[in-house]
Design a protein around this motif. Sequence first.
Motif, mmCIF file in Angstrom:
data_model
loop_
_atom_site.group_PDB
_atom_site.id
_atom_site.type_symbol
_atom_site.label_atom_id
_atom_site.label_comp_id
_atom_site.label_asym_id
_atom_site.label_seq_id
_atom_site.Cartn_x
_atom_site.Cartn_y
_atom_site.Cartn_z
ATOM 1 N N LEU A 253 -22.349 -18.221 29.352
ATOM 2 C CA LEU A 253 -23.289 -17.576 30.369
ATOM 3 C C LEU A 253 -22.300 -17.075 31.533
ATOM 4 O O LEU A 253 -22.379 -16.009 32.110
ATOM 5 N N PHE A 254 -21.425 -18.108 31.841
ATOM 6 C CA PHE A 254 -20.451 -17.971 32.818
ATOM 7 C C PHE A 254 -19.206 -18.132 32.492
ATOM 8 O O PHE A 254 -18.307 -19.064 32.360
ATOM 9 N N PRO A 255 -18.613 -17.037 31.643
ATOM 10 C CA PRO A 255 -17.285 -17.191 31.023
ATOM 11 C C PRO A 255 -16.067 -17.387 31.742
ATOM 12 O O PRO A 255 -14.808 -17.678 31.373
ATOM 13 N N PHE A 256 -16.135 -16.796 33.037
ATOM 14 C CA PHE A 256 -14.966 -16.572 33.974
ATOM 15 C C PHE A 256 -14.939 -17.745 35.058
ATOM 16 O O PHE A 256 -14.181 -17.417 35.784
ATOM 17 N N GLN A 257 -15.409 -18.753 34.503
ATOM 18 C CA GLN A 257 -15.213 -19.939 35.585
ATOM 19 C C GLN A 257 -15.614 -21.227 34.796
ATOM 20 O O GLN A 257 -16.402 -21.403 33.818
#
Length: 291
Positions: A253-257
């Motif tokens: 859902l939040f691949p960039f953190q």
Amino acid sequence: MPREEHILNVTSAPSISVATSTNHPHKLSAQDLMSSNIIGQVDNKFIACLCRRNFASEERADDALILVDQHAADERVRVERFLKDVCYGYLRKAPFSAGITITRLDAPIVIVLTRHETQILENPSVRALFTQWGFSFCFEDETSLNSPDFSQIKVNGVPEVVSQKLLNDAILTKLIKSLLAMDMREFEGMLEPDRSDDCETPDNISWFKALRWCPIPLLELINSKACRGAIMFNDPLDVEQCERLILQLSETLFPFQCAHGRPSLVPIISLNGLGGPGYRREIDWSSFGKT
């Protein structure tokens, strides 16, 4: 044409932007990450990828070279897997019933609580909340310490997802005490939330909605487990392993953190306008020798 100065802008949203001085932002999405070409591992720490975004309306493509932090990426994959299991279990069950997978302890762990903490734990609403998140206690065997200020409580069940960590008496005691220190109004809000909408369609979003009710001390312990067991710097990865990790990351859902909110990747450069093979930037020779 003005030279583009690339500025990285990372937010908690499931996308990452590279803005330019010409006000033409380039957004990298999870879908772009999924379709990226893996170049390989860099220094046993990062995964180099080439991402391409196609703009059908403008008949052009936007290429970007990115570096993915292999530890942060695997940490994100792991934490969402753990949280999905916990939160879906919580959403499926009604109050006063076990909501997530519980590890039953053959030899209960004895923790020492103050009398005040014990009185809070004996409150049916508080006990129900602990049950929903995977904790169970033996109140029938409550043992006195011959002290008016303390009592011993036996814990015979803990959440399976962090069971290995909670076998440590000190960690378990600290977690229980942290939960008991919460305001009673927080307990009431977590015990009887309106979960009907979240239970109807168990998709990639509904588990995230349940995090609002997950006790912070338990969430922090899950984050810690995700970090400790993740791929580390200096762990070698072949191309196939890199591809698998990037695919798994793109499905989160939040691949960039990472689990702690730090960026999991960084765009290095936009390849637009760099020219094709043999491209050489024009040099202004007249500027040489001028002071």
